[in-house]
Every structure is written in structure tokens, then in C-alpha cells.
Scaffold this motif. Structure first.
Motif, PDB file in Angstrom:
ATOM      1  N   ASN A 111       0.853  -1.198   0.000  1.00  0.00           N
ATOM      2  CA  ASN A 111       0.000   0.000   0.000  1.00  0.00           C
ATOM      3  C   ASN A 111       0.883   1.240   0.000  1.00  0.00           C
ATOM      4  OD1 ASN A 111      -2.410   1.430  -0.050  1.00  0.00           O
ATOM      5  ND2 ASN A 111      -2.569   1.533   2.176  1.00  0.00           N
ATOM      6  N   PRO A 112       1.362   1.665  -1.166  1.00  0.00           N
ATOM      7  CA  PRO A 112       2.267   2.826  -1.210  1.00  0.00           C
ATOM      8  C   PRO A 112       1.546   4.078  -0.707  1.00  0.00           C
ATOM      9  CG  PRO A 112       1.566   2.166  -3.420  1.00  0.00           C
ATOM     10  CD  PRO A 112       1.088   1.106  -2.494  1.00  0.00           C
ATOM     11  N   TRP A 113       2.092   4.659   0.358  1.00  0.00           N
ATOM     12  CA  TRP A 113       1.449   5.828   0.948  1.00  0.00           C
ATOM     13  C   TRP A 113       2.416   7.009   0.940  1.00  0.00           C
ATOM     14  CZ3 TRP A 113      -3.265   7.174   1.255  1.00  0.00           C
ATOM     15  CH2 TRP A 113      -3.628   8.292   2.014  1.00  0.00           C
ATOM     16  N   ARG A 114       2.347   7.724  -0.107  1.00  0.00           N
ATOM     17  CA  ARG A 114       3.049   8.961  -0.390  1.00  0.00           C
ATOM     18  C   ARG A 114       4.435   8.732  -0.990  1.00  0.00           C
ATOM     19  NH1 ARG A 114      -1.665  10.208  -1.248  1.00  0.00           N
ATOM     20  NH2 ARG A 114      -2.726  11.603   0.185  1.00  0.00           N
ATOM     21  N   CYS A 115       4.513   9.138  -2.245  1.00  0.00           N
ATOM     22  CA  CYS A 115       5.730   9.033  -3.043  1.00  0.00           C
ATOM     23  C   CYS A 115       6.124  10.427  -3.519  1.00  0.00           C
ATOM     24  CB  CYS A 115       5.506   8.127  -4.251  1.00  0.00           C
ATOM     25  SG  CYS A 115       4.893   6.470  -3.849  1.00  0.00           S
ATOM     26  N   SER A 116       7.363  10.586  -3.933  1.00  0.00           N
ATOM     27  CA  SER A 116       7.818  11.871  -4.439  1.00  0.00           C
ATOM     28  C   SER A 116       9.037  11.684  -5.325  1.00  0.00           C
ATOM     29  CB  SER A 116       8.164  12.826  -3.288  1.00  0.00           C
ATOM     30  OG  SER A 116       9.249  12.329  -2.519  1.00  0.00           O
ATOM     31  N   PHE A 117       9.264  12.656  -6.203  1.00  0.00           N
ATOM     32  CA  PHE A 117      10.484  12.740  -6.997  1.00  0.00           C
ATOM     33  C   PHE A 117      11.399  13.782  -6.351  1.00  0.00           C
ATOM     34  CE2 PHE A 117       7.425  11.152 -10.077  1.00  0.00           C
ATOM     35  CZ  PHE A 117       8.161  10.206 -10.783  1.00  0.00           C
ATOM     36  N   ASP A 118      12.667  13.455  -6.260  1.00  0.00           N
ATOM     37  CA  ASP A 118      13.632  14.410  -5.724  1.00  0.00           C
ATOM     38  C   ASP A 118      13.763  15.563  -6.714  1.00  0.00           C
ATOM     39  OD1 ASP A 118      15.711  15.783  -4.556  1.00  0.00           O
ATOM     40  OD2 ASP A 118      17.181  14.175  -4.730  1.00  0.00           O
ATOM     41  N   SER A 119      13.521  16.779  -6.256  1.00  0.00           N
ATOM     42  CA  SER A 119      13.554  17.933  -7.159  1.00  0.00           C
ATOM     43  C   SER A 119      14.954  18.211  -7.692  1.00  0.00           C
ATOM     44  CB  SER A 119      13.024  19.185  -6.442  1.00  0.00           C
ATOM     45  OG  SER A 119      13.803  19.483  -5.291  1.00  0.00           O
ATOM     46  N   ALA A 120      15.991  17.759  -6.980  1.00  0.00           N
ATOM     47  CA  ALA A 120      17.361  17.968  -7.438  1.00  0.00           C
ATOM     48  C   ALA A 120      17.853  16.828  -8.316  1.00  0.00           C
ATOM     49  CB  ALA A 120      18.302  18.131  -6.245  1.00  0.00           C
ATOM     50  N   ARG A 121      17.274  15.630  -8.150  1.00  0.00           N
ATOM     51  CA  ARG A 121      17.698  14.458  -8.922  1.00  0.00           C
ATOM     52  C   ARG A 121      16.433  13.695  -9.329  1.00  0.00           C
ATOM     53  NH1 ARG A 121      21.428  11.767  -4.426  1.00  0.00           N
ATOM     54  NH2 ARG A 121      19.421  12.048  -3.371  1.00  0.00           N
ATOM     55  N   PRO A 122      15.862  14.024 -10.470  1.00  0.00           N
ATOM     56  CA  PRO A 122      14.567  13.438 -10.848  1.00  0.00           C
ATOM     57  C   PRO A 122      14.572  11.929 -10.989  1.00  0.00           C
ATOM     58  CG  PRO A 122      15.067  15.370 -12.191  1.00  0.00           C
ATOM     59  CD  PRO A 122      16.305  15.051 -11.428  1.00  0.00           C
ATOM     60  N   SER A 123      15.745  11.311 -11.122  1.00  0.00           N
ATOM     61  CA  SER A 123      15.770   9.853 -11.218  1.00  0.00           C
ATOM     62  C   SER A 123      15.455   9.200  -9.878  1.00  0.00           C
ATOM     63  CB  SER A 123      17.140   9.372 -11.713  1.00  0.00           C
ATOM     64  OG  SER A 123      18.150   9.700 -10.776  1.00  0.00           O
ATOM     65  N   TYR A 124      15.521   9.951  -8.797  1.00  0.00           N
ATOM     66  CA  TYR A 124      15.192   9.421  -7.478  1.00  0.00           C
ATOM     67  C   TYR A 124      13.686   9.529  -7.269  1.00  0.00           C
ATOM     68  CZ  TYR A 124      19.921   8.772  -5.621  1.00  0.00           C
ATOM     69  OH  TYR A 124      21.190   8.309  -5.384  1.00  0.00           O
ATOM     70  N   PHE A 125      12.997   8.431  -7.552  1.00  0.00           N
ATOM     71  CA  PHE A 125      11.559   8.300  -7.352  1.00  0.00           C
ATOM     72  C   PHE A 125      11.403   7.419  -6.118  1.00  0.00           C
ATOM     73  CE2 PHE A 125       7.452   6.408  -9.407  1.00  0.00           C
ATOM     74  CZ  PHE A 125       6.682   7.115  -8.502  1.00  0.00           C
ATOM     75  N   ILE A 126      10.933   8.003  -5.022  1.00  0.00           N
ATOM     76  CA  ILE A 126      10.986   7.319  -3.738  1.00  0.00           C
ATOM     77  C   ILE A 126       9.587   7.179  -3.154  1.00  0.00           C
ATOM     78  CG2 ILE A 126      11.389   9.422  -2.378  1.00  0.00           C
ATOM     79  CD1 ILE A 126      13.535   7.672  -0.834  1.00  0.00           C
ATOM     80  N   CYS A 127       9.282   6.000  -2.627  1.00  0.00           N
ATOM     81  CA  CYS A 127       7.949   5.695  -2.125  1.00  0.00           C
ATOM     82  C   CYS A 127       8.025   5.021  -0.764  1.00  0.00           C
ATOM     83  CB  CYS A 127       7.199   4.757  -3.072  1.00  0.00           C
ATOM     84  SG  CYS A 127       6.563   5.538  -4.556  1.00  0.00           S
ATOM     85  N   ALA A 128       7.116   5.424   0.118  1.00  0.00           N
ATOM     86  CA  ALA A 128       6.916   4.686   1.358  1.00  0.00           C
ATOM     87  C   ALA A 128       5.848   3.635   1.114  1.00  0.00           C
ATOM     88  CB  ALA A 128       6.488   5.634   2.473  1.00  0.00           C
ATOM     89  N   ASP A 129       6.049   2.439   1.660  1.00  0.00           N
ATOM     90  CA  ASP A 129       5.080   1.361   1.481  1.00  0.00           C
ATOM     91  C   ASP A 129       4.721   0.788   2.846  1.00  0.00           C
ATOM     92  OD1 ASP A 129       3.406  -0.280   0.004  1.00  0.00           O
ATOM     93  OD2 ASP A 129       4.879  -1.865  -0.103  1.00  0.00           O
ATOM     94  N   VAL A 130       3.433   0.723   3.118  1.00  0.00           N
ATOM     95  CA  VAL A 130       2.938   0.310   4.428  1.00  0.00           C
ATOM     96  C   VAL A 130       3.107  -1.195   4.600  1.00  0.00           C
ATOM     97  CG1 VAL A 130       0.923   0.264   5.936  1.00  0.00           C
ATOM     98  CG2 VAL A 130       1.304   2.202   4.412  1.00  0.00           C
ATOM     99  N   GLY A 131       3.599  -1.604   5.771  1.00  0.00           N
ATOM    100  CA  GLY A 131       3.861  -3.003   6.034  1.00  0.00           C
ATOM    101  C   GLY A 131       2.663  -3.751   6.579  1.00  0.00           C
ATOM    102  N   GLN A 132       2.851  -5.046   6.766  1.00  0.00           N
ATOM    103  CA  GLN A 132       1.790  -5.908   7.285  1.00  0.00           C
ATOM    104  C   GLN A 132       1.892  -6.021   8.812  1.00  0.00           C
ATOM    105  OE1 GLN A 132      -0.791  -7.868   5.509  1.00  0.00           O
ATOM    106  NE2 GLN A 132      -1.453  -7.936   7.635  1.00  0.00           N
ATOM    107  N   ASP A 133       2.815  -6.785   9.305  1.00  0.00           N
ATOM    108  CA  ASP A 133       2.934  -7.007  10.744  1.00  0.00           C
ATOM    109  C   ASP A 133       4.286  -6.603  11.308  1.00  0.00           C
ATOM    110  OD1 ASP A 133       0.386  -8.259  10.851  1.00  0.00           O
ATOM    111  OD2 ASP A 133       1.291 -10.092  10.054  1.00  0.00           O
TER     112      ASP A 133
END
Length: 902
Positions: A667-689
Motif C-alpha cells: 500500500n504505497p502511501w506517499r511518493c515523491s520525486f527528488d527535485s534535485a535528482r529526478p531519477s530518485y523516485f521514492i515511495c513509502a510502502d505500508v507493512g503488514q505485521d
């Protein structure tokens, strides 16, 4: 408000892609072997095939008769002349060999065309994929549309090129020659008008380890035997074997030169064979994957003219380079001095002096001194510096400077500027101090943000939202308006996109295909109700709205029409949780990304996240600038009004749904592209247990869920949808994260909220660090990359507090020194790169550390300030447009010029 979400893991190149590559490599290898074996074989069958082809084309178009006769006459004349002059000039033998290879190649291509479809032209050349759908075809990520009307003598090509496809121009022109030669497009007066829309020539670079195909490097399943890349690489054992074969074919007698060439080949794609027949201009290419984990940088894949060889270090190192001292080696000069007089067959350095390390040219010369006028010319073309945006090759795999342990910031200071609860924030594309904010119920506001340190508050009129779609949005704990995005050209076209949930039981227009269907081995009738809702009663929707109806200048619009312009995407949700919903436009490609959870249910029981035919548990990528007709939407099986970008991973992995960019997410909850390095596409993903994750997203990346949760194997309690073998995937593990046991033990649960790389100068001690938090506001982390550009991160909790002079007073949790933020739903970023926390208790902005009593050694005594707003989109486009226009004219002229010789 929004259910706690939990973790997963990672993975990348699956068995389907591996099989496709193996087949492709094997086919290309066999084809080249056949060329070598049949160099002197020109039997009567060759002429018979040409006569048969000529007879067939006669029946289709009488004009082809003269054309084929002229071709036969030219070929016969060439066959007679070359042997006679061979005794006088050894080069004639090479020309004859090339002629024979070309003829064999032409037959091979013609044979492929016949067996696939006599009425259409589909080709596959190694990993350059050519697909056809009615009147369009695809070469790599070059999409060409051919409106063909009868046997018209004028054929219009409309093509779109990505900058990484510049090398495919040769292949594209080759197909023009092919079609013209075989009469597919007309008669002797054939004219080809090329409209080349070069849309993607952006000034970007790759920073983290990436392969040239934008995929993440990986650890090979079995040790490579030839190339010394056995930790992290972009090559598999098949590529390694092919590189070894190519190296042996060079027949290098000098051991020192051989060692240097081996290192170059192992970093290289090796080799870009070009067989050119000067009269008929046929091209054939074969290439392998480049092996170095930083190959995207070494080969400058985003340059307007990508390279066929890595940039060789010339000892020039900029002050802001992150590469280690290896970059100070003058490797280019070392190659020249060692190999200049050594014979190298099929030399990778046989490049045009004018082309600056472009495609190799045919040559009988085998020594560098025969190919290049001097060491200066050689290193000017092939050498380069190491700087902040790119690396150079020094004879071994690229290493970066290790800056040592990083001291975490002493704390993060916040000021409260608003009392309203929002879950989305998007800066206005005009570069001003305005931003759009939205709540979960379905309203979007346009607000003015006060200057840092001014004491001002967020200025918006709650009674007059910019857009109100509450009548369409189904709002509940897990549902609502979950994402907003503005078109990159919003200031000109006023296009606004909203991602929300709807209830088809209450709204007739809420209707889409159910994500649980026969294509993914799921029967919705067997699911049963979930929290009182029927399977796929709730839908995930992306809809387009417009500000154009209220003003002629979208950039100054204060409202938008609540009527949908079009429905971009609709999909029924099998369960009532885990549906992500964030949407983002890629800063480089302009495409729309949708983050989608696995659909809910404990442990993803139907294994949707790993099912390549399911869109659940995925990041999707849409082209919303090229909208197909309703008929095409149905024929292509799309989920709405969008096109599929032609460089999505499905072009390599045929099992993958076309919309998918990455998979294996819970469940990816909020992702962003680094404004200084657009190749850095980073996402937080919610865990199970167990574990909450932060992942670097790459093309075709598999992030492991539900085979893994974090780095740990995961075993579901039930699996009616089957399981994925861990050996069949190559997971990409999280770069950061935290265990549930680390936070909020009183709540007994955890759920990550992703943030941004901090790029403001307001707090210089946070600069470059990735900020993320737990939903329950018990902890905030700062992630640090070391070495910079390596993709290796460490993270640590940081203290946070509210400034004593905050514009709005902050409440504090009883018995705690922490401000009472309640839930942290979202991190936002404005046009000055200042970062915001959108919480259940209001809007907070990160300010100077000293305002909370924290120490930052980099903070000026007079106080740091944020940089001024960036240029407006129109100014940026103006600066870029002149270069694109020049390139467009140049390439168009070249294509038209060479066609005059066909």
C-alpha cells in the motif's frame, strides 16, 4: 483517519523478462553466426527469391517492376565489378563481404516480414522491439504512425522520440529504406515526409545506480565468468558469455591492451555492430546489456546524443564530484598509450572523428593511430570528466566517495500556519507562493503561503474551494479524495486531475471493471462482503477537470468546473482497504503515475501484488496527452481514457500488463520525486505485521510483497490466489524503514507516511536528507545517503518541536514534549522547496532549527532564507524550446537528405 498500513518487500526482473532476453540473445547470436558462416555463399536460390519477390510485387503494383529490375541490374553490376578490382585493392574484398552480409540480412528481414504478416510489417531485432497495431509501429520507444491509403506515393510519418532513443534513429531510417526497397509504400517517386516530434529532450541526469534501460542493478544469480561484476551489475550470465565471445573475436595480441579493452567491454554494451552497404544503406545492430551498475551515467543515456562507449576518465574531476579518486586516473590516455599501435579487430573505437564517439564506421584499419589523428582527438571524443551529475570509467567498476558517518540534525523545528486538515498539497505550477490543498471529503482549495518568518498564516477561503466534488467522492476511513495532480502545462491548459473513490451503489457514473476477474484468476462471487460492502462496490477513479471554463488564463483561475472533462481510469476494488490513490506527474517524462495498493485483505490472499495481469499492488504509468477513441479503448482493453507509454516495461516483459511501471507493493502511501535528482523516485510502502518500508522506485522494479515483507520472507495465513516462488523473482529491498516495535507501542500498530528529500535552504542541516514519519506522529526520521548518489541510505529518528514564535499556537501532547500533531497524513513541498507536514491538527512548515533552540552549525547568524521561486514554466520551456527546434530541423533535414539516395 486513514487505516494503519504496513510493509512489504522488493524484487525486480522476473522469469518472464529473463526468458525474453535469453530468447532474444540466442536469436541474435545465431543470426550473426549464420552471417559469418555464409559470407561466401550466394547460390541460385538468392536470385530465385528475388525474382519471386519481384513477381509478387508486380501483381501488387506495376511500378515496382522497374524498381526491382533496377535493383537487380545494380546488384549484378556490383558483383561483376568487385571481383575484377579485388586484385588491385584489398578493400574490395571487404566491400564484397559486406555486400554478401547485407544481402543475407535483407533476406532475413524479408522472411520475418512474410511469416509474421504479409500485409503488415512487424520486426524484432534483438532487444529493439517493433510492434504494430493497425497503422502504427514501435521501435524501442519510438512510436511511428503510418496512415496508408492504397498505394499513394506520399506517406506521412509521425514519430515521437525519447532522448534515450537517439541511437534508434539509424534503425528508424533503415526501416524507411527497407519499406522503400521492397515497395511497401509506393513506387519510384516515393517521398517520405518525416514529422519528428522530439518531446523528451530534457536536461536531466541519473544520479543513483541505474542501468541504461532505467532498471535497477541486481546481484547475478550465478557468478559471471568473464566480467568481474559479481556484487551488483546490469548483466546476466548470457550477457557475460556474449561479451567474452566478442572480446575473443578482437584477437588482441598485446596483453596490456587486452586487459584494458576487457574492462571497457565489461562496462560497455558491446558492441554496436554496423554493417553498412554504401549503395543500399542497410543497418543491422546487435547489443548487449551494459554491466556497470552506474552504466546510465557512464553512457550519458539522457544526453541528446547517447554514447556507445562509456565516458573514459581524463583526470578532470569537478569539485562537486561524488566519485572516488579513481576518476583522477587518466584512463583515456592510458588506453591510447597502451593500444595505439595494437591491431584490434572489430575495434569499438572505430568512431567517426566528427561524430564524437558516435556509432562505429566501417573501416579496414585496426589500430587507433589509423582511426584517430591524435591522442587529443581520441580523448576529446571519448574522454570526459567526473562531476556532480555523472561518472566516468577508469578501468574498474565505479566507486563513490564515502563521506563517513553523518551526524543527524539536532532537531527539526516547525511552525504552524493553518488549522485545517488536508491530505494533499501541490504547488502551483506558475512558480508563485500559491499551492493547492485538498481534504479527504472531496474539496480542493487554492491557498497563498506566507513567507518564511513573516508571521503570516495560510491564506484560503474555506467557504469557496477551487473545486468541490464531494457529490462524487465516497468518504470513509479508507476512502475519499486521495490524490490531486496538475498537468505540467497547467498554466496554459488548466488541466487538473483528481484521484478518488466512489460508490457505485449510490452514483450511477461510478462503474468500472472489477480488479478481481478471470484474467487474474479471481472470482468476485466467491469473495463475500468486506465491512458490509460487496466486492468492487467501491471504485478507484482518476478524473480530469478543467479551469478553462472559468477563465481564459488558467494560471490566474480561482475555480474549476466540477463537471468531469473525461474519466481517465476506473477500477473496482475487491476489498475495502489498501488502495493507495496518490497521483504524480513525472518531472522528466510528463506521464501520470498512479500508486495502487494490493486491494486489501490480510496478507494479500489473492497475491495481486505479484500477479502481472493485476493492477493491484502496482505503480502505474499513463500517457494522458494522447487520448484514444472509445473504440480503441475497448479494443486495447484499457481501464479508461489514456494511452500506454511506449517505454513501459511490458515491451520487454510480455506477461506484464501494459500500464504497470513497478510491482510488488502492499500500500504505497506517499511518493515523491527528488527535485534535485529526478531519477530518485521514492515511495513509502505500508507493512503488514513487521516492517514499514521506503523504496527507490525504478522501471520494472519488483518490491517483493507478498513473497517478502521488508527483507524477511512472508508466509500468508491463506492464499486462495496461489503463491509466488521467491526464486522466481529478484526483489529490490527497501533502502530505509523501521520495525513496528520501534514506534508507538501503546497503539500497537504503525503505518508509514512518505515525504521528500529536503531541498530548501531554510534549514541547511536538513538539506539533502529524506524525511518520513509514522502516521501516528510518534516519530519522524531523516534518511541520509552515503556515499551520495550510491542509493545506500541510513536513517535515524530526529527530535521535532514547535517554534516559540509560531504564527499559530501549537498544542502539546499531555505528558510529552512533542507537539500534538495527531495523524501525519502527508508531506508537502512548495515552489521554494520548503517542506510541510499535513496533519490532523493543521498545517506545519519546517523552519530554521534555531527557532526551536536546536543547533545547526550551517545556519547563518542572521538566519538562512529560502531561495527565490524558480522560473515559470513558460520561461523554462522557452529556454529549452530553441534547442529542441534546432535539433528537430537538423534531424528532419538529415532524414530527407539521405532519402534522396534511395
Amino acid at each position: 483517519m486513514l487505516e494503519h498500513r504496513q510493509m512489504w518487500d522488493t524484487e525486480r526482473i522476473d522469469s518472464g523478462r529473463k526468458e525474453a532476453r535469453l530468447k532474444s540473445d540466442a536469436a541474435s547470436k545465431a543470426f550473426l553466426a549464420e552471417l559469418d558462416d555464409d559470407q561466401k555463399k550466394r547460390t541460385k536460390d538468392d536470385k530465385k527469391k528475388r525474382r519471386n519477390k519481384k513477381n509478387r510485387m508486380k501483381n501488387k503494383d506495376p511500378k515496382m517492376t522497374n524498381r526491382d529490375e533496377l535493383h537487380d541490374q545494380t546488384t549484378t553490376a556490383t558483383e561483376k565489378i568487385l571481383p575484377q578490382s579485388a586484385s588491385d585493392d584489398d578493400a574490395a574484398a571487404d566491400a564484397l563481404r559486406m555486400l554478401e552480409e547485407e544481402r543475407k540480412l535483407a533476406e532475413n528481414l524479408e522472411y520475418q516480414r512474410q511469416i509474421e504478416n504479409e500485409a503488415k510489417h512487424n520486426c524484432l531485432a534483438d532487444q529493439m522491439i517493433l510492434e504494430e497495431s493497425e497503422s502504427s509501429f514501435l521501435v524501442g520507444s519510438i512510436e511511428c504512425k503510418i496512415p496508408m491509403v492504397g498505394l499513394s506515393n506520399v506517406v506521412h510519418f509521425s514519430c515521437s522520440f525519447l532522448k534515450s532513443d537517439f541511437l534508434l534513429l539509424c534503425l528508424f531510417i533503415y526501416f524507411c529504406f527497407e519499406f522503400a526497397e521492397f515497395g511497401i509504400m509506393g513506387g519510384s517517386n516515393l517521398k517520405i515526409i518525416l514529422f519528428l516530434n522530439l518531446l523528451q529532450f530534457l536536461n536531466s541526469y541519473f544520479a543513483m545506480p541505474l542501468c541504461t534501460d532505467s532498471r535497477a542493478p541486481f546481484s547475478p544469480r550465478s557468478p559471471l565468468q568473464f566480467c568481474p561484476y559479481n556484487t551488483t551489475t546490469c548483466c546476466n550470465s548470457t550477457d557475460d558469455l556474449a561479451l567474452k565471445t566478442q572480446f575473443e573475436s578482437m584477437n588482441i595480441s598485446d596483453s596490456g591492451c587486452a586487459s584494458l579493452l576487457k574492462s571497457v567491454l565489461c562496462a560497455d554494451l558491446v558492441l554496436f555492430y554496423v554493417y553498412i552497404l554504401l549503395h543500399l544503406k542497410y543497418f543491422a545492430s546487435h547489443h548487449l546489456q551494459r554491466c556497470d551498475q552506474f552504466s546510465a551515467e557512464l553512457f550519458r543515456v539522457n544526453d541528446s546524443v547517447p554514447r556507445e562507449l562509456p565516458v573514459l576518465c581524463n583526470s578532470t574531476v569537478s569539485s562537486n564530484s561524488t566519485q572516488s579518486n579513481q576518476a583522477r586516473n587518466n584512463f583515456c590516455s592510458q588506453i591510447w598509450n597502451t593500444c595505439q599501435n595494437v591491431s584490434i579487430l572489430n575495434s569499438p573505437f572505430a568512431a567517426s572523428l566528427q561524430g564524437r564517439a558516435g556509432a562505429p564506421r566501417p573501416s579496414n584499419s585496426t589500430r587507433l593511430t589509423d582511426l584517430w589523428q591524435s591522442q587529443t582527438d581520441f580523448c576529446d571524443a571519448l574522454g570526459g570528466a567526473s562531476d556532480s551529475g555523472s561518472a566516468c570509467f577508469a578501468g574498474a567498476f565505479v566507486t563513490l566517495n564515502n563521506t563517513g558517518p553523518s551526524t543527524p540534525p539536532s532537531g527539526m523545528c516547525l511552525e504552524k500556519i493553518g488549522n485545517v486538515t488536508f491530505i494533499n498539497m501541490v504547488p502551483h505550477p506558475d512558480g508563485s507562493n500559491r499551492a493547492f490543498f485538498s481534504n479527504q471529503q472531496g474539496k480542493i482549495w487554492l491557498a497563498t503561503i506566507p513567507q518564511v518568518g513573516s508571521g503570516g498564516m495560510l491564506d484560503l477561503d474555506e467557504a469557496n474551494p477551487f473545486l468541490d466534488i464531494t457529490d462524487e467522492v465516497h468518504f470513509d476511513t479508507q476512502f475519499g479524495l486521495l490524490g490531486i495532480a496538475l498537468h505540467p502545462n497547467f498554466v496554459e491548459n488548466g488541466r487538473l486531475f483528481a484521484s478518488f473513490n466512489c460508490d457505485k451503489a449510490k452514483w450511477p457514473n461510478c462503474a468500472g471493471r472489477c480488479a478481481c476477474n478471470s484474467d487474474v484468476n479471481c472470482d468476485p462471487s466467491k469473495l463475500g462482503p468486506d465491512n458490509g460492502a460487496q466486492p468492487c462496490q467501491y471504485q478507484s477513479v482518476i478524473a480530469e477537470f478543467s479551469a478553462n471554463s472559468t477563465t481564459n488564463q488558467p494560471s490566474s483561475a480561482t475555480s474549476a468546473s466540477p463537471s468531469e472533462v473525461r474519466r481517465i481510469f476506473t477500477m473496482g476494488l475487491p476489498f475495502t482497504s489498501h488502495h493507495g490513490g496518490q497521483i504524480l506527474f513525472g518531472p522528466e517524462d510528463g506521464h501520470l503515475y498512479l500508486m495502487m495498493g494490493d486491494g486489501g485483505g490480510v496478507g494479500d490472499p489473492y497475491n495481486f501484488a505479484q500477479n502481472k495481469k493485476s493492477l493491484l499492488g502496482k505503480i502505474m504509468r499513463f500517457d494522458i496527452d494522447n487520448i484514444p477513441s472509445a473504440t480503441e479503448v475497448g479494443q486495447l482493453g484499457l481501464w479508461g481514457n489514456y494511452s500506454v507509454p511506449n517505454d513501459n516495461p511490458y515491451t520487454v516483459d510480455k506477461e506484464l500488463q501494459k500500464e504497470i511501471w513497478a510491482l510488488g507493493l502492499r500500500n504505497p502511501w506517499r511518493c515523491s520525486f527528488d527535485s534535485a535528482r529526478p531519477s530518485y523516485f521514492i515511495c513509502a510502502d505500508v507493512g503488514q505485521d513487521l516492517y514499514e518500508e521506503v523504496n527507490l522506485i525504478t522501471k520494472d522494479g519488483n518490491y517483493g510483497w507478498r513473497a517478502y515483507e521488508g527483507r524477511s520472507l512472508y508466509t500468508p495465513s491463506q492464499s486462495p490466489g496461489g503463491n509466488t516462488s521467491v526464486g522466481s523473482i529478484r526483489p529490490i529491498f527497501p533502502v530505509m524503514g523501521y520495525n513496528h516495535s520501534e514506534v508507538n507501542t501503546n497503539e500497537g500498530s504503525a503505518s508509514i507516511t512518505g515525504g521528500y528529500f529536503y531541498r530548501s535552504l531554510t534549514d541547511p542541516c536538513l538539506y539533502g536528507r529524506y524525511l518520513f514519519a509514522d502516521l501516528y506522529a510518534g516519530a519522524i526520521w531523516a534518511g541520509t545517503e552515503n556515499p551520495v548518489n550510491s542509493g545506500n541510505f541510513t536513517s535515524s529518528k530526529i527530535s521535532f518541536n514547535c517554534a516559540r514564535d509560531s504564527p499559530l499556537n501549537c498544542a502539546f501532547t499531555p505528558g510529552s514534549s512533542l507537539p500534538a500533531l495527531s495523524y501525519i497524513f502527508f508531506f508537502g513541498e512548495d515552489n521554494n522547496k520548503d517542506v510541510y507536514l499535513l496533519t490532523n491538527s493543521g498545517v506545519y512548515r519546517v523552519v530554521r532549527a534555531s527557532r526551536c533552540g536546536y543547533t545547526c552549525s550551517r545556519e547563518n547568524a542572521s538566519g538562512a532564507s529560502s531561495p527565490g521561486p524558480p522560473p515559470s514554466p513558460s520561461e523554462a520551456n522557452l529556454l529549452r524550446g530553441s534547442h529542441e527546434a534546432f535539433l528537430l530541423v537538423l534531424i528532419s533535414f538529415l532524414c530527407l537528405f539521405v532519402m534522396n539516395f534511395v
